[in-house]
Design an enzyme around this catalytic site. Structure first.
Site, short mmCIF file in Angstrom:
data_model
loop_
_atom_site.label_atom_id
_atom_site.label_comp_id
_atom_site.label_asym_id
_atom_site.label_seq_id
_atom_site.Cartn_x
_atom_site.Cartn_y
_atom_site.Cartn_z
N HIS A 276 -33.24 13.91 15.45
CA HIS A 276 -32.31 15.04 15.67
C HIS A 276 -31.49 14.79 16.93
O HIS A 276 -30.26 14.89 16.92
CB HIS A 276 -33.11 16.34 15.79
N GLU A 277 -32.16 14.48 18.04
CA GLU A 277 -31.45 14.31 19.31
C GLU A 277 -30.46 13.14 19.24
O GLU A 277 -29.37 13.20 19.80
CB GLU A 277 -32.45 14.10 20.46
N HIS B 88 -27.12 14.08 18.19
CA HIS B 88 -26.25 14.54 19.30
C HIS B 88 -25.72 13.34 20.07
O HIS B 88 -24.52 13.30 20.41
CB HIS B 88 -27.05 15.42 20.26
N HIS C 268 -24.96 21.05 16.15
CA HIS C 268 -25.96 21.65 15.27
C HIS C 268 -25.30 22.06 13.95
O HIS C 268 -24.16 22.46 13.92
CB HIS C 268 -26.61 22.84 15.93
#
Lengths: 83, 365
Positions: free
Chosen positions: B117-118, B121, B127
Site C-alpha cells: 500500500h505505502e 504512495h 487513497h
C-alpha cells in the site's frame, strides 16, 4: 469536581474525531465556526470523510463513522493535498 | 492519482532498506519488500533495484513516534505507516511504525500488505475509495499467497506509468457491488439471523434491520478460510457454519474454525467421483442438509452423520427447473436457489417454485 463519565466520553470522542479529521481530512486546527460562513468546518469535513468511505453522510460522529475511524490505517491523508 | 500527478521520471527505480524491525527475521522483511515491489512492477514498466548503501529513490525504514518528518507516529494501531509522493530526498520514502506488530502472516499487521500500500504512495497514488482496493486507507488482511492486485489499483498505476511490458496484460479482481444486475454468488448462508453472500474474497452481509448490505473481506471474520467459498450452510441448532471449497470443508462457530478442520468431503459420504460441492442448505425443520452437485443432490442426516439412502437424486425431479445451483439457503420456511443472476423461491411443503427474482433482490436496489 468529578466529571460524569458519560460527559467525558463525549469530550474524548470529539477530540478523537477532530484529531482524525486534522490528520486525514485537512481540518485546520483553528476550525472555529465563523458566524457568516455557514456550516461548521468540522461537520463539513466529517461529511467528506463519510462520503469517501461510503458511509451515510450525516455530518455526525455516529457509531458507524466512529467504527471506521478506529480502524487501523495508513497515515497518509485521504484528501488530495499531501506533500 | 495525486494532484499534480507526481511521478518518477525514470522507470528503473532503486530502493534501500535503512533498518529492520526486530519483530521479524531479516530475510522475511527482505521478502516482504521484494513481493510488495513486485506487486507494482508486474503491472507497469517499472523495475526496482536494491541498494545496500547510498541514497536510493525509495528509502524504507521503521520509525518511532516523532521521527522528524512532521508526521509523528501514534504508537500501536491507529496509523500503521506512511509514505511520500515521488520526488527528491524524502520523496518516495516509506516509514513503518515500529510499534506495530509486524508479521508475515495474519497476526498483527502483515508487513507485505502494508508495504505494498505505502509503495503505491511512493509511486504517486493517493487513497482509493474502492473498499476492495489495495489503496483503500484502512488495513485489511488477506493471505499474501492469495493476493491479487485489484483492477482499481491497476487502473490507477497504469494511468501514471502505462501498461506492463508483458505480452499478456495482467487484470485484477473487481469489488462486487450489491446492486450490480450481473452480480452472481459463489455461495450463501444464513448466520444468526443475517444472510452472508460470498463472492471471491468478499462477503456481502445483510442484516434484516439494515437496508444496506455491508461489504467485507471473508478474512475479516475467518482469516484462515480461502477465498472463493463454493458452498456454505448454517446448522442453527449447533450454531455452526460449514464452508466448502473443492474437496475440503471447514466447520466454524463464531470466528473459530473447529479443531480437526478442514476435512475432505468424502468424510461426509460423497463418492470419490464428486470433486466439489456447488451449494448446500440445512432444513431447519427436518435437520436434514441438502448438498447440490452438478445436476444432482444428496441428503445428509445431521443426527446420524451420514447420507440418507436413495441419493443422489436429480435436482429437476424434486425441485423443478432450477438448473445448476450456485448457492442456496433457507429462510422463514422457504428455500432460495441461485443460478447465475436468477433466484428461485421454493416452497418445500408445496414442493414447487413459488417465485422467481433477481439474484440481488435482498439488497433493496
Amino acid at each position: 469536581f468529578p466529571v460524569a463519565p458519560e460527559a467525558e466520553d463525549e469530550e474524548k470522542t470529539l477530540q478523537f474525531v477532530e484529531s482524525y479529521l486534522q490528520s486525514f481530512y485537512d481540518l485546520r486546527k483553528d476550525h472555529h465556526p465563523h458566524i457568516r460562513s455557514g456550516e461548521n468546518p468540522l461537520t463539513a469535513k466529517l461529511k467528506e470523510m463519510q462520503s469517501f468511505f461510503g458511509l451515510e453522510v450525516t455530518g455526525k460522529p455516529d457509531l458507524e463513522t466512529l467504527e471506521m475511524m478506529k480502524k487501523p490505517r495508513c497515515g497518509v491523508t485521504d484528501v488530495q493535498k499531501y506533500m | 492519482a495525486t494532484p499534480g500527478n507526481p511521478k518518477w521520471k525514470r522507470n528503473n527505480l532503486t530502493y534501500r532498506i535503512l533498518n529492520y524491525t526486530p519483530k521479524m527475521r531479516r530475510a522475511d522483511v527482505d521478502e516482504a519488500v521484494r513481493r510488495a515491489l513486485n506487486v507494482w512492477s508486474s503491472v507497469t514498466p517499472l523495475t526496482f533495484q536494491k541498494l545496500e548503501d547510498k541514497e536510493a529513490d525509495i528509502m524504507i525504514s521503521f520509525a518511532y513516534r516523532d521521527h522528524r518528518d512532521n508526521s509523528p507516529f501514534d504508537g500501536p494501531n491507529g496509523q500503521l505507516a506512511h509514505a511520500f509522493q515521488p520526488g527528491e530526498d524524502i520523496g518516495g520514502d516509506v516509514h513503518m511504525d515500529e510499534e506495530e506488530t509486524w508479521t508475515k502472516d495474519g497476526r498483527g499487521y502483515n508487513l507485505f500488505i502494508v508495504l505494498a500500500h505505502e509503495l503505491g504512495h511512493s509511486l504517486g497514488l493517493s487513497h482509493s475509495n474502492d473498499p476492495g482496493a489495495l489503496m483503500y486507507p484502512t488495513y485489511s488482511y488477506i493471505d499474501p499467497d492469495e493476493f491479487l492486485l485489484p483492477q482499481d489499483d491497476i487502473n490507477g498505476i497504469q494511468s501514471i506509468y502505462g501498461q506492463s511490458n508483458a505480452p499478456m496484460q495482467p487484470t485484477g479482481p473487481i469489488t462486487p457491488e450489491a446492486c450490480d444486475p450481473n452480480l452472481t454468488f459463489d455461495s450463501i448462508t444464513t448466520l444468526r439471523g443475517e444472510i452472508f453472500f460470498f463472492k471471491g474474497r468478499y462477503m456481502l452481509r445483510k442484516h434484516p434491520a439494515r437496508t444496506e448490505a455491508e461489504l467485507n473481506f471473508i478474512s475479516l471474520f475467518w482469516p484462515r478460510l480461502p477465498s472463493g467459498i463454493q458452498a456454505a450452510y448454517e446448522n442453527i441448532e449447533r450454531d455452526e457454519i460449514t464452508f466448502f471449497k473443492e474437496d475440503k470443508y471447514w466447520v466454524v462457530r463464531g470466528y473459530d474454525i473447529l479443531p480437526g478442520y478442514p476435512k475432505r468431503i468424502y468424510h461426509l459420504g460423497f463418492p470419490k467421483t464428486v470433486k466439489r460441492v456447488n451449494a448446500a442448505y440445512n432444513d431447519e425443520t427436518t435437520g436434514k442438509t441438502y448438498f447440490f452437485v452438478a445436476d444432482r443432490y444428496w441428503r445428509y442426516d445431521e443426527e446420524k452423520k451420514s447420507m440418507d439412502h436413495g441419493y443422489p437424486r436429480k435436482i429437476v425431479s424434486d425441485f423443478g427447473n432450477i438448473g445448476r445451483v450456485d448457492a442456496a439457503f433457507q429462510k422463514d420456511g422457504y428455500v432460495y436457489f441461485f443460478h447465475g443472476t436468477t433466484q428461485f423461491q421454493f416452497d418445500p411443503h408445496a414442493k414447487r417454485i413459488v417465485r422467481k427474482m433477481k439474484s440481488t433482490s435482498w439488497f433493496n436496489c
